[in-house]
Each structure stands twice: as C-alpha cells, then as structure tokens.
Scaffold this active site. Sequence first.
Site, short mmCIF file in Angstrom:
data_model
loop_
_atom_site.label_atom_id
_atom_site.label_comp_id
_atom_site.label_asym_id
_atom_site.label_seq_id
_atom_site.Cartn_x
_atom_site.Cartn_y
_atom_site.Cartn_z
N GLY A 82 0.81 -1.21 0.00
CA GLY A 82 0.00 0.00 0.00
C GLY A 82 0.85 1.26 0.00
O GLY A 82 1.94 1.29 0.57
N THR A 204 4.74 1.59 6.01
CA THR A 204 3.31 1.29 6.09
C THR A 204 2.64 2.36 6.94
O THR A 204 3.13 2.68 8.04
CB THR A 204 2.96 -0.11 6.67
OG1 THR A 204 1.54 -0.20 6.74
CG2 THR A 204 3.54 -0.44 8.03
N ASP A 206 0.08 1.88 8.45
CA ASP A 206 -0.55 1.18 9.58
C ASP A 206 0.27 1.29 10.87
O ASP A 206 -0.25 1.05 11.95
CB ASP A 206 -0.75 -0.30 9.25
CG ASP A 206 -1.79 -0.51 8.15
OD1 ASP A 206 -2.31 0.50 7.64
OD2 ASP A 206 -2.08 -1.67 7.82
P1 FBP Z 1 0.59 -2.00 3.62
O1 FBP Z 1 0.53 -2.91 4.81
O2 FBP Z 1 1.00 -2.65 2.38
O3 FBP Z 1 1.40 -0.77 3.92
O4 FBP Z 1 -0.88 -1.44 3.33
C1 FBP Z 1 -1.71 -1.07 4.37
C2 FBP Z 1 -3.06 -0.60 3.89
O5 FBP Z 1 -3.06 0.77 3.59
C3 FBP Z 1 -4.10 -0.94 4.95
O6 FBP Z 1 -4.22 0.10 5.88
C4 FBP Z 1 -5.33 -1.20 4.14
O7 FBP Z 1 -6.19 -2.09 4.77
C5 FBP Z 1 -4.78 -1.82 2.88
O8 FBP Z 1 -3.48 -1.30 2.72
C6 FBP Z 1 -5.61 -1.52 1.67
O9 FBP Z 1 -5.09 -2.23 0.59
P2 FBP Z 1 -5.32 -1.87 -0.93
O10 FBP Z 1 -4.39 -0.76 -1.23
O11 FBP Z 1 -4.88 -3.10 -1.63
O12 FBP Z 1 -6.74 -1.50 -1.10
#
Ligand code: FBP
Length: 553
Positions: A82, A204, A206
């Site tokens: 993400g 991230t 998160d």
């Molecule tokens: P990463 O762990 O890859 O950094 O991504 C986190 C995140 O932003 C989460 O907070 C969210 O649930 C998810 O990605 C959403 O994923 P996508 O971008 O595939 O919709």
Amino acid sequence: MSRQSPLQVARYSYVPKLPPVLRTSIDNVIAKLGDPTEAASDREGLKRLFPNSYGKPIAELAEGRNEQSGVKRTVGVVLSGGQAPGGHNVISGLFDGLKAANPQSTLLGFLGGPSGITDNQTIEITETFLAEYRNTGGFDMIGSGRTKIETDAQFEAVSKTCREREIDAIVVIGGDDSNTNAAVLAEYFLARKLQTQVIGVPKTIDGDLKNEYIQASFGFDTATKTYAELIGNIGRDANSAKKYWHFIRLMGRSASHIALECALQTQPNVCLISEEVASRSQTLDAIVAEISDVVVKRSEAGENFGVALIPEGLIEFIPEMGQLISRINDILAQHADEFAALEDSEQQSAFISKQLDADSAHVFDSLPNGIQAQLLVDRDPHGNVQVSRIETEKLLMEMVEQKLDAMKQAGSYAGKFSALNHFFGYEGRCAFPSNFDADYCYTLGYTACVLIANGLTGYIASVGNLAQPADRWTAGGIPITMMMNMEQRHGEQKPVIRKALVELNGVPFKTFAAERTTWAVKTSFTFPGAIQYFGPDEVCNQPTQTLILEQKR
Ligand code: FBP
C-alpha cells in the site's frame, strides 16, 4: 508535464534534514558492526531457514573512511504494498547517496511493485525524472504492487533480472510481509553465492512494523495527521450543528495504531481499539452496547451528537467475527472453483452459510447482506481479508440505531440519534509527506545506500531517536532475521516479522484510556488542522503523539 500546484512547486525545493552522521561526505561513513544477534524466539527454526544470514550483527553508521563507497554500482528499488507518504523521498535519498558516492552509478526503479523484478520491467531514475517527485506523496514515480515472491520460478526470475541487469543491490520498500520477503531473497542470493545485496526499508501507514529497533514505519506520521485534520473538522461540524453522530472508520488492516493516534490528536467521544476488544473477548453486541451507552449519556446532557472512531481491523479482532473470517478463508481456499462458478452474492452467501459450522453460520446469517458480500471479496496475495472493503462503521451504526430504537420503546432512552458514516483511508496514503516523513524517508534512503556501500545484505534501514529533532537522529541497519519469528500461515509454519499491535500496557494506550471517559460525555474535541510545511517548529516538525509517548517509556 502536468500542471503543478503551488505547494508542489514549493516542496520541490525543500531540503530534507539528515542526521549528523550523514551530513559528511558519503565516503566518510562506515557501518560499525556489533556482536552477533539472535531472534527473539524460534531461533533454531530460523537458523535452519537462514543459514547464511541469521545472526548478523546490528550496524551503526559512524564516521570513518569507506574505501568501497565510490565503487560504481547498479541498484534496483521496488515499492511494495500500500502507498505511504514519503516513498518518493526514500528513492531520492537513495539516488542522492548513490550519485554522491559515484556519479556513474545507476538507480533502476522496478515498475509496478515486485512483479517489476520478476518481469524485468524497469526505468532508469535520473535527476530530471526524479525532480518532479521530490518531497511529494504517492508511489506514482514507479508504481507499487502486492505480488508476493515465493515460488521457485519467481526466485529464478528475480536472479535472471539481476544477472541481466548486473544489479548489485535491491532496495525493498515495504511492510512486514515485504521485508520478510527481502530477508528470504537475501538468503537466496547468499546461498547461491550471487552478489546481489538486499536491503529493506520500513513502510506502512498502519504503523505496525516497529519494535525495539525500528521506532516507526514511514507514512504513519503523515497519514494520521491527514485523518486527524479531517476528524477535527468533523468534530467541529458536529459541535456546530449538534444533530449528527459521525461514525468514522480508519485504515489500519490489523493493528489500531492509526485510530489510537487520531484519538490522541482529536479527543473523540468513542474510539474502539481492536486489541482491547480482543483482550476483553468482547462480542459485537457488547461493543454496540458500549457505544449506545455513550450516546445515551450524551443525550441526557442534551448532546445528541458525537464522533466515534472505528479501526478497520476491528472486525477480525471480535472473537466471533475473527472465527467466522478464518472459517470463510478455509472454505474459499478449499472450494475455490465451486465458489467462482456461483452467479451472484446471494448464491455465494447461501453457499458459505451451508459450509459453516452452526455457530459461525448463526453469526454470518445475522449480518446484513451487504456485509456478508464484503466478507466474501477476494483475499489479497498474502491471504488477508480486504478489511478496507468491509463497512464495519455502517454495521455498528445500524446496530446502535436498532438498539436505541428498542431502548426508546422500553422507555430507557429519549434522545435523537441521526448518524452519518465515513471511511478515511485512501485520503491519507498519498498526501504530501509531512516534514517528519520527508526527512525520515530521505534519511532511510540515504542509509540504505550506505548499508549497500558497506557490503551488507538482509538488513533493514533504521533511524533512531525519532522523537527528537533530526540533528539528534542516529542511523544504521538491523539484520531482518533478528525481528522474525515463526507463525502459522495457511496451515504451515512460516518465518515472518512479528506485527506490532497496540500494547495495552504501553504509554500511548494508557494515556488514551485515562482520558476517554471524560471525552465520552464532555465534548472535548481538539482541532489539529492541516499539516503545515512552513512555519514554527511546534507547528511543522512535531512527530506523532504515539512516538513521543513511546519514547517516554
Ligand atoms: P501496507 O501494509 O502494504 O502498507 O498497506 C496497508 C493498507 O493501507 C491498509 O491500511 C489497508 O487495509 C490496505 O493497505 C488496503 O489495501 P489496498 O491498497 O490493496 O486497497
């Protein structure tokens, strides 16, 4: 070139701050190595899986002549997973370090994430190309992706790309899964005596890739400040109109760091913390009762409005829902073809309900159709349910409404409840990085370059003293195997970097817990406002509350 906003243009000339050790010439920085390290647990298993890279020492960057610094190198960089604000600055720091050491060195960007490595899709990053992206948000410079490199064919494809392009090192910018992958790739190259080094960078929004050695993942600072601005604005709107309850779901696939940080910044009436819900084994009904109780208390004081923050990962932490999701995961894996042949979400729900055990079927059948369908959407390549597609805040909002209706009928509630729902996630992932993230990311990229120039592999770049101003930061590298343990994934024991969940005995949570009963009934919203890039330190250069409170330990 597309039209640029005034802020974008102004940010191009921002010069990120580096820690003192990186302010000298790059040939004058060495990685000082400490004693051999051990993983926190599962040492024997990890030693067997990483015979060539397990136990490497921690590296601390220090002043000293590095004769290898000026070697001409080709480095590849990949953005994985993400988006998180600051990714472009990691690449800028890496580029500037590489060119400072030898202007003939080349930086290649792998396009579209890890599949760019296996498919040998690259672009050369030049000063002109990079200039448009310095200090900007997003991953659009080279794109990102969630492909997981795990099969023999994929590893072979990676080595082929590295051989063909004569790549000396790969920098993997990613979260826990991607950095685990980086460690596996480093071991793979070492075992085959291939020269390519692998260095990870903690990314991230998160905030769950952190531990004793990695104080924060990049992007968390900017994303939480962006959400906190929006929550503050909503709080003020709620307090002005005095007629709506706002249920706001916040990103954070698993841990509740984002929700907790936003609560510390905005003082909402309710903020659920998934880790607490799990530790108390709270049911969905118990959570609904808790929120309803706050609504009732506030209405008794004439305040028929409020703000409730819901972490998106909550759903998996509610024991009965977590169990249901894991059963659904198994069913989807075991009956993939049958499931794919079903025509619509109604048929899919009926199929799943039939396969579930009685308890889980009862929970599943009691959910609204929309939520049932959201629980069945495709899993990501790492097997995770896509929680950002599940409207938990709507579910809670509707359940609270039903409960309040029942209470009204029973004569125990006389207020008004009108609620709106929001989801803040994608709004924050590509924001212009705060000064903190711009500086931190640039430092991480520059550090990665120094780790490469010191011949290290299987390390993640780390920056210390992050709650202090940048002139007190330190920099170094942590062997990734040191942060790993073995966990059960898809029925097998796998080496993974342990995800950092909110610690219920940590200072950030305790600070929140000490205040929340007051915030629940007495309107105490605070208004962080928009991220500021220019101005006094206390406005522009503050780290997150989480980081400040954690460092107080
Ligand atoms: P990463 O762990 O890859 O950094 O991504 C986190 C995140 O932003 C989460 O907070 C969210 O649930 C998810 O990605 C959403 O994923 P996508 O971008 O595939 O919709």
